[in-house]
Scaffold this motif. Structure first.
Motif, PDB file in Angstrom:
ATOM      1  N   ILE A 101       0.839  -1.202   0.000  1.00 54.62           N
ATOM      2  CA  ILE A 101       0.000   0.000   0.000  1.00 54.62           C
ATOM      3  C   ILE A 101       0.874   1.251   0.000  1.00 54.62           C
ATOM      4  O   ILE A 101       0.604   2.233  -0.697  1.00 54.62           O
ATOM      5  CB  ILE A 101      -0.941   0.008   1.216  1.00 54.62           C
ATOM      6  CG1 ILE A 101      -1.939  -1.146   1.133  1.00 54.62           C
ATOM      7  CG2 ILE A 101      -1.684   1.338   1.304  1.00 54.62           C
ATOM      8  CD1 ILE A 101      -2.864  -1.079  -0.040  1.00 54.62           C
TER       9      ILE A 101
ATOM     10  N   THR B   1      -6.358  -6.011  -0.798  1.00 51.45           N
ATOM     11  CA  THR B   1      -5.712  -4.992   0.032  1.00 51.45           C
ATOM     12  C   THR B   1      -6.691  -4.139   0.830  1.00 51.45           C
ATOM     13  O   THR B   1      -6.278  -3.367   1.690  1.00 51.45           O
ATOM     14  CB  THR B   1      -4.867  -4.049  -0.847  1.00 51.45           C
ATOM     15  OG1 THR B   1      -5.724  -3.391  -1.795  1.00 51.45           O
ATOM     16  CG2 THR B   1      -3.791  -4.823  -1.597  1.00 51.45           C
TER      17      THR B   1
ATOM     18  N   SER C 236      -8.164  -1.610  -0.182  1.00 51.22           N
ATOM     19  CA  SER C 236      -7.874  -0.213  -0.490  1.00 51.22           C
ATOM     20  C   SER C 236      -8.104   0.049  -1.965  1.00 51.22           C
ATOM     21  O   SER C 236      -7.470  -0.571  -2.817  1.00 51.22           O
ATOM     22  CB  SER C 236      -6.425   0.123  -0.124  1.00 51.22           C
ATOM     23  OG  SER C 236      -6.077   1.405  -0.589  1.00 51.22           O
TER      24      SER C 236
ATOM     25  N   ALA D 252      -5.064   1.381  -3.971  1.00 50.57           N
ATOM     26  CA  ALA D 252      -4.058   0.454  -4.497  1.00 50.57           C
ATOM     27  C   ALA D 252      -4.188   0.286  -6.009  1.00 50.57           C
ATOM     28  O   ALA D 252      -3.210   0.002  -6.691  1.00 50.57           O
ATOM     29  CB  ALA D 252      -4.181  -0.905  -3.808  1.00 50.57           C
TER      30      ALA D 252
END
Length: 439
Positions: free
Chosen positions: A52, A276, A278, A281
């Motif tokens: 990340i 992830t 996220s 990402a």
């Protein structure tokens, strides 16, 4: 320039070299490790965190270069305001729909009903760190934070809205410089090619990052740990699926493309977001793939980074659903007026905490602090399972921004429909691989 393997005669890469296959395999391995050896799985956290950080390292230059070169390539500066205006009109409409969908589902399913929780009995020590951040994140503070301390501090600190703010101003100034600014524009265009090549290199570590993140999640919290709140988790996932399939599906159909084919086209990025938790990402790859699918760079460069702060469909669904869950669990009855107030506050607070780590939980705290009817202490109920809902929040946010960019590009006559149709029809066989994208 995008190089097509079929055009160059290059042999297609084997299936096991494709990034989405490697990420999928990494997620499965992470789940297995976290389940069989929780301690070792939890110890894999640095792998996910490291990846990340690698991606966040490159986000600021990607946004800056994409926006500056996109604006500088436009002869009509009025087009910048027009694109942003259309984007915000879309964001406001669809974000409101997301909040309403969450409100309707929560009232229909009522996942928190029957728990009869006394807020005074809850341990709120861990919630305190989020409520403190929520109180510190006001709308005024958010607007002031858009302005960086210096021209370069935005790039150094990596604040998306600050980078976007500086990039727009710099792009406008470069356009107004005329021919005198042409040499600098050419340098920035060359830098853009180099930065995207760096993205290719960093994406090779995506399977490692996804493995570490999912192994930590399962090892730390365990699959069984969310059993007592499975109704909330299941309701949130179901609501997000309904929103994507129905609301975004209809929007995509009206705009002239298939949402399903878009999801297939972005399958590697979706798996990366899943692994992830996220959406950031996959931001650099999303920008590149939308440009490849026929969206003009000027539109992509403005809509995608702005959407990452203002078009958070998954976060909006989560906030109304979680707030009503807490109210139901604590036997607090909310009138229609109070629920509409909750909706309005959530619309503002979701913008006020944009770009903050743990934004979903923080924005929920900010919302509840303004609506006193729902006890903030009730957030302790969902703290343990919030991590399991973050994947769905990120996926919904990511898909929503991909759809928004294509729609705004179409409104702006900045969409090559033939390129989009070709990209979606083949599911992008030039998928990102371990060897990187070819531009």
């Amino acid at each position: 320039m995008i190089i097509d393997d079929t055009a160059t005669g290059a042999a297609p890469r084997p299936w096991y070299a494709q990034l989405y296959v490697q990420v999928l395999a990494a997620v499965v391995l992470g789940v297995i490790l976290g389940s069989l050896d929780p301690a070792t799985g939890a110890a894999m956290k640095p792998l996910g965190d490291g990846f990340i950080k690698l991606v966040k390292m490159i986000i600021a230059p990607v946004i800056f270069l994409t926006v500056v070169t996109g604006i500088a390539g436009m002869r009509d500066l009025g087009g910048v305001g027009r694109i942003v205006g259309k984007a915000f009109a879309y964001f406001l409409t669809v974000s409101t729909l997301a909040l309403v969908v969450g409100l309707i589902i929560a009232n229909t399913v009522q996942p928190g009903a029957g728990m009869h929780i006394n807020p005074a009995d809850l341990d709120t020590r861990e919630v305190g760190q989020y409520t403190a951040k929520a109180h510190a994140t006001t709308l005024t503070g958010f607007l002031m934070n858009i302005i960086p301390t210096t021209l370069v501090s935005a790039l150094v600190e990596g604040e998306i809205l600050q980078v976007l703010f500086v990039a727009v101003l710099f792009g406008i100034a470069l356009t107004m410089s005329g021919e005198r600014g042409r040499p600098l524009l050419e340098i920035l265009q060359a830098a853009t090619a180099a930065v995207f090549k760096l993205v290719d290199i960093l994406m090779r570590a995506a399977p490692v990052g996804a493995f570490g993140a999912i192994a930590y999640t399962i090892g730390k919290f365990g699959i069984a740990s969310m059993a007592h709140l499975v109704a909330l988790v299941a309701t949130f996932y179901l609501t997000s699926i309904v929103f994507v399939a129905v609301v975004l599906g209809i929007i995509a159909r009206v705009a002239g493309f298939s949402l399903w084919r878009l999801l297939v086209y972005l399958k590697a990025e979706l798996l990366l977001v899943l692994g992830t938790s996220s959406s950031e990402a996959a931001l650099p790859a999303l920008i590149e793939k939308l440009e490849r699918a026929g969206c003009e760079p000027r539109v992509v460069g403005l809509v995608v980074p702005t959407g990452y702060s203002f078009n958070l469909d998954g976060t909006n669904i989560y906030m109304t659903l979680a707030a009503l869950f807490i109210a139901q669990a604590c036997d607090v009855h909310l009138s229609l007026g109070e629920q509409l107030l909750l909706l309005g506050v959530a619309m503002l607070s979701s913008k006020g905490a944009a770009g903050v780590t743990g934004a979903g939980f923080i924005t929920l705290a900010a919302t509840l602090s303004v609506v006193p009817s729902v006890p903030v202490a009730g957030m302790a109920l969902i703290l343990g399972v919030d991590r399991f809902m973050s994947e769905c929040r990120s996926l919904t946010n990511f898909i929503g921004n991909a759809v928004a960019t294509i729609v705004v590009a179409r409104w702006e006559n900045g969409l090559d429909r033939e390129a989009l149709a070709k990209a979606l029809a083949r599911g992008d066989r030039r998928q990102m691989t371990a060897g990187g994208l070819r531009r």
